[in-house]
Every structure is written in structure tokens, then in C-alpha cells.
Scaffold this motif. Structure first.
Motif, PDB file in Angstrom:
ATOM      1  N   GLU A 109     -14.499 -28.011  10.057  1.00 19.69           N
ATOM      2  CA  GLU A 109     -15.231 -26.758   9.845  1.00 19.69           C
ATOM      3  C   GLU A 109     -16.390 -26.635  10.831  1.00 19.69           C
ATOM      4  O   GLU A 109     -17.018 -27.628  11.210  1.00 19.69           O
ATOM      5  CB  GLU A 109     -15.736 -26.687   8.404  1.00 19.69           C
ATOM      6  CG  GLU A 109     -14.613 -26.696   7.365  1.00 19.69           C
ATOM      7  CD  GLU A 109     -15.125 -26.822   5.946  1.00 19.69           C
ATOM      8  OE1 GLU A 109     -16.315 -27.199   5.784  1.00 19.69           O
ATOM      9  OE2 GLU A 109     -14.362 -26.574   4.993  1.00 19.69           O
TER      10      GLU A 109
ATOM     11  N   TRP B 229     -19.539 -22.610   8.050  1.00 20.83           N
ATOM     12  CA  TRP B 229     -18.397 -21.694   7.911  1.00 20.83           C
ATOM     13  C   TRP B 229     -17.249 -22.452   7.219  1.00 20.83           C
ATOM     14  O   TRP B 229     -16.231 -22.759   7.820  1.00 20.83           O
ATOM     15  CB  TRP B 229     -17.971 -21.162   9.278  1.00 20.83           C
ATOM     16  CG  TRP B 229     -19.003 -20.260   9.911  1.00 20.83           C
ATOM     17  CD1 TRP B 229     -20.347 -20.424   9.955  1.00 20.83           C
ATOM     18  CD2 TRP B 229     -18.731 -19.046  10.589  1.00 20.83           C
ATOM     19  NE1 TRP B 229     -20.959 -19.403  10.618  1.00 20.83           N
ATOM     20  CE2 TRP B 229     -19.987 -18.534  11.025  1.00 20.83           C
ATOM     21  CE3 TRP B 229     -17.580 -18.330  10.903  1.00 20.83           C
ATOM     22  CZ2 TRP B 229     -20.114 -17.339  11.735  1.00 20.83           C
ATOM     23  CZ3 TRP B 229     -17.706 -17.143  11.620  1.00 20.83           C
ATOM     24  CH2 TRP B 229     -18.951 -16.653  12.017  1.00 20.83           C
TER      25      TRP B 229
ATOM     26  N   CYS C 128     -17.701 -15.951   6.416  1.00 28.00           N
ATOM     27  CA  CYS C 128     -16.417 -16.248   7.055  1.00 28.00           C
ATOM     28  C   CYS C 128     -16.227 -17.758   7.185  1.00 28.00           C
ATOM     29  O   CYS C 128     -17.169 -18.535   7.137  1.00 28.00           O
ATOM     30  CB  CYS C 128     -16.345 -15.600   8.438  1.00 28.00           C
ATOM     31  SG  CYS C 128     -16.460 -13.793   8.398  1.00 28.00           S
TER      32      CYS C 128
ATOM     33  N   SER D 139     -14.460 -20.936   9.522  1.00 29.67           N
ATOM     34  CA  SER D 139     -14.072 -21.254  10.890  1.00 29.67           C
ATOM     35  C   SER D 139     -13.635 -22.717  10.934  1.00 29.67           C
ATOM     36  O   SER D 139     -14.424 -23.618  10.635  1.00 29.67           O
ATOM     37  CB  SER D 139     -15.247 -21.005  11.842  1.00 29.67           C
ATOM     38  OG  SER D 139     -14.852 -21.266  13.177  1.00 29.67           O
TER      39      SER D 139
ATOM     40  N   TYR E  60     -10.194 -15.728  18.059  1.00 31.46           N
ATOM     41  CA  TYR E  60     -10.088 -16.696  16.967  1.00 31.46           C
ATOM     42  C   TYR E  60      -9.202 -16.202  15.818  1.00 31.46           C
ATOM     43  O   TYR E  60      -8.922 -16.968  14.890  1.00 31.46           O
ATOM     44  CB  TYR E  60     -11.482 -17.046  16.421  1.00 31.46           C
ATOM     45  CG  TYR E  60     -12.359 -17.821  17.373  1.00 31.46           C
ATOM     46  CD1 TYR E  60     -11.884 -18.291  18.606  1.00 31.46           C
ATOM     47  CD2 TYR E  60     -13.682 -18.108  17.045  1.00 31.46           C
ATOM     48  CE1 TYR E  60     -12.679 -19.001  19.471  1.00 31.46           C
ATOM     49  CE2 TYR E  60     -14.503 -18.832  17.912  1.00 31.46           C
ATOM     50  CZ  TYR E  60     -13.993 -19.267  19.122  1.00 31.46           C
ATOM     51  OH  TYR E  60     -14.797 -19.973  19.994  1.00 31.46           O
TER      52      TYR E  60
ATOM     53  N   TYR F 161     -11.205 -22.231  17.564  1.00 28.46           N
ATOM     54  CA  TYR F 161     -11.287 -22.151  16.113  1.00 28.46           C
ATOM     55  C   TYR F 161     -10.359 -21.068  15.559  1.00 28.46           C
ATOM     56  O   TYR F 161      -9.951 -20.154  16.276  1.00 28.46           O
ATOM     57  CB  TYR F 161     -12.727 -21.840  15.677  1.00 28.46           C
ATOM     58  CG  TYR F 161     -13.679 -23.010  15.816  1.00 28.46           C
ATOM     59  CD1 TYR F 161     -13.814 -23.943  14.795  1.00 28.46           C
ATOM     60  CD2 TYR F 161     -14.455 -23.166  16.964  1.00 28.46           C
ATOM     61  CE1 TYR F 161     -14.692 -25.013  14.912  1.00 28.46           C
ATOM     62  CE2 TYR F 161     -15.337 -24.235  17.093  1.00 28.46           C
ATOM     63  CZ  TYR F 161     -15.441 -25.144  16.048  1.00 28.46           C
ATOM     64  OH  TYR F 161     -16.313 -26.207  16.174  1.00 28.46           O
TER      65      TYR F 161
ATOM     66  N   GLU G 217     -10.737 -18.258  12.752  1.00 32.31           N
ATOM     67  CA  GLU G 217     -11.771 -17.619  11.945  1.00 32.31           C
ATOM     68  C   GLU G 217     -11.147 -16.624  10.968  1.00 32.31           C
ATOM     69  O   GLU G 217     -10.405 -15.717  11.367  1.00 32.31           O
ATOM     70  CB  GLU G 217     -12.798 -16.913  12.823  1.00 32.31           C
ATOM     71  CG  GLU G 217     -13.696 -17.892  13.573  1.00 32.31           C
ATOM     72  CD  GLU G 217     -14.813 -17.208  14.340  1.00 32.31           C
ATOM     73  OE1 GLU G 217     -15.722 -17.905  14.818  1.00 32.31           O
ATOM     74  OE2 GLU G 217     -14.787 -15.962  14.459  1.00 32.31           O
TER      75      GLU G 217
ATOM     76  N   CYS H 278     -12.307 -14.292   7.461  1.00 32.68           N
ATOM     77  CA  CYS H 278     -13.439 -13.848   6.643  1.00 32.68           C
ATOM     78  C   CYS H 278     -13.061 -13.634   5.182  1.00 32.68           C
ATOM     79  O   CYS H 278     -13.921 -13.772   4.311  1.00 32.68           O
ATOM     80  CB  CYS H 278     -14.037 -12.569   7.227  1.00 32.68           C
ATOM     81  SG  CYS H 278     -14.888 -12.870   8.799  1.00 32.68           S
TER      82      CYS H 278
END
Length: 291
Positions: free
Chosen positions: A34, A38, A63, A65, A97, A148, A150, A152
């Protein structure tokens, strides 16, 4: 229920808005390093990145990540008839991402099925399941390396509630619970009590009434009695036939023996015609003179 009414109910149900499964009924597991705060749990916190409120995703801290290759799994508290899976990315910028992401779902995590996105862009990936499917696990994977993944928010929607006494996909099946609704997937009654004449887990199996059972038992016992009497009669007839055959066979064997033993008696009963059994001794011998 006929096919026309089933199709009508399906159309009516399709027009209803699916229901979002609450955050509290979903647990999150993940794999991947992580980035800072995130954390993976942010995909199920109920907070959506709204640019009008939070200009950047850093401002809302809403979010997740994870360093690729990585995945996030959503486990529902039970099996639902899922209609939609909506995956949201950050809306403040496109940094790549949110690319190379796939979604799979199913009843068991060992046999998940890859799903095709109905629509997608740089901030939304949407999956519509038609018809709804029985699902308990949703897996989102970020492929590749060197960047990453990502996410949300991941939102999962189930089929709208069925009318009373119906369940399954588009409420096509019926349950006959005595009181209250039945489970939307299995049809199991909440009170575990069926209406009269019904049985089974979903109360959808017909049950023979007591009067019908009594009539059936009466016919059964009557048939059993008739069969027993018939069996006795047939057995008695067979025994009589066997005995008669044995008697006839014995009579046939005795008759020739009687005929053979009667012959000496016939000769013994003949009258004697000679009063002198020594007939040869009574013959007079004539003297022959020699000349």
C-alpha cells in the motif's frame, strides 16, 4: 405461473433500480504494497471522490493505492443476486493507475468468472449483469508492474426485492411461506413454516393432504387384502393339482402289479379232470409172447 406473467414480472423488475449492498455487509482483503495511508479498505468506506468537494484525491483520503501486481477482493456476507459492479477511480487526474484492471466474480473464490466491462473510461469501469447472477466474491486485479493500482470505491448492487411469495432471478419462482417473505436467492422462509399443503426449504413442494393420504391408505390396504386372498386361492389350487397328479401316478403304478399277481390264482382254481394223478402207473402192460 405461466410464461407471459413471468416475462411481465421480469420486465417490471428490470425497470426497478438495483439496491446497493451496504458497506457493513462486505469485507475487504488485498495483496500488494500500500502507498502510505491509501489502504485497500478505502475501496469500501462509502466515500466517493467528489471533485467539487475535494479537488484532489489526496484531500479526501478516500482512495486505495497498491503496488502492482496487486488485487483487492470484496467478500459479501452471503450470496446475492448481483446486477451491477461499479469500480471508481480518482477524478482529479489520469495518471494511468486506473488502466489494466480486470474484474472477476462468482459464488466461490476458487471458481471466479472474468467479467466484461459494459462501459469504461478513465474514471469509471462498469459491469451490468443481465440476468443477475448469484455472487459472493468480487476480485479486482491490477496487472503489470512498475506502477500503482488506484481505486477509490467498489460498489456492488443486488437485484431489487421480490414481491411477497416470490424469489430467484427476476422473481420467477414462488414460495409459500405461512408468514413473511422468503430468501431472495434460495426461497427459504424466514419463519421456517409453510402454508398448508406445501413443504420443502422454499415451501414450493406440494404436500399430500391428510384426507388424500387416508383414501390412499384405504385403497392400499384393500388392494393388499385382495392380493392376499388371491394368493391363497392360487396356492390352494396348485396344492390340489399336485396331490391329484400324485394320486393318479400311484394308481397307474399299482394296476399292472395286480394283473401279474392274479395269474397263479387262475390256474389254481382250475378243476381237476383226473381222479387219479398217477395215471402212468395204471396203464396195463400187455404181455408179448415170443415165438
Amino acid at each position: 405461473m405461466d410464461s407471459n406473467s413471468t416475462q411481465k414480472k421480469a420486465r417490471n423488475l428490470q425497470s426497478l433500480t438495483p439496491i446497493k449492498i451496504p458497506v457493513a455487509e462486505i469485507s475487504v482483503t488485498s495483496k500488494g504494497t500500500e502507498f502510505g495511508t491509501w489502504a485497500a479498505e478505502k475501496v469500501n468506506d462509502g466515500v466517493i471522490h467528489d471533485k467539487s468537494i475535494h479537488p484532489t484525491a489526496d484531500d479526501c483520503n478516500c482512495c486505495a493505492s497498491l503496488w502492482r501486481p496487486s488485487w483487492v477482493q470484496m467478500t459479501l456476507n452471503r450470496i446475492y443476486l448481483v446486477e451491477r459492479v461499479l469500480v471508481l477511480g480518482r477524478v482529479d487526474r489520469d495518471n494511468g493507475y486506473f488502466n489494466d484492471i480486470t474484474v472477476s466474480a462468482g459464488r466461490r473464490k476458487e471458481s471466479l468468472q472474468n467479467e466484461q466491462f459494459t462501459s469504461k473510461n478513465t474514471t469509471i469501469k462498469d459491469i451490468l449483469l443481465t440476468p443477475p447472477r448469484e455472487i459472493q466474491f468480487v476480485l479486482v486485479m491490477g496487472h503489470g508492474s512498475g506502477l500503482y493500482m488506484e481505486l477509490c470505491e467498489i460498489m456492488i448492487y443486488r437485484q431489487a426485492d421480490c414481491p411477497l411469495r416470490s424469489y430467484s432471478v427476476y422473481c420467477a419462482k414462488q414460495c409459500h411461506c405461512l408468514d413473511g417473505p422468503c430468501d431472495s436467492v434460495t426461497g427459504a422462509c424466514e419463519n421456517v413454516i409453510c402454508e398448508d399443503g406445501w413443504k420443502g426449504n422454499a415451501c414450493n413442494e406440494t404436500e399430500v393432504s391428510l384426507s388424500t393420504k387416508c383414501h390412499s391408505d384405504k385403497y392400499y390396504y384393500a388392494l393388499l387384502a385382495v392380493s392376499s386372498v388371491f394368493g391363497v386361492v392360487v396356492t390352494a389350487a396348485i396344492v390340489c393339482i399336485v396331490i391329484n397328479r400324485r394320486n393318479n401316478q400311484r394308481s397307474a403304478e399299482v394296476a399292472p402289479a395286480n394283473r401279474e399277481s392274479s395269474s397263479p390264482e387262475i390256474y389254481g382254481n382250475l378243476p381237476q379232470t383226473s381222479r387219479n394223478p398217477d395215471n402212468y402207473d395204471c396203464l396195463q402192460m400187455r404181455t408179448v409172447e415170443c415165438h
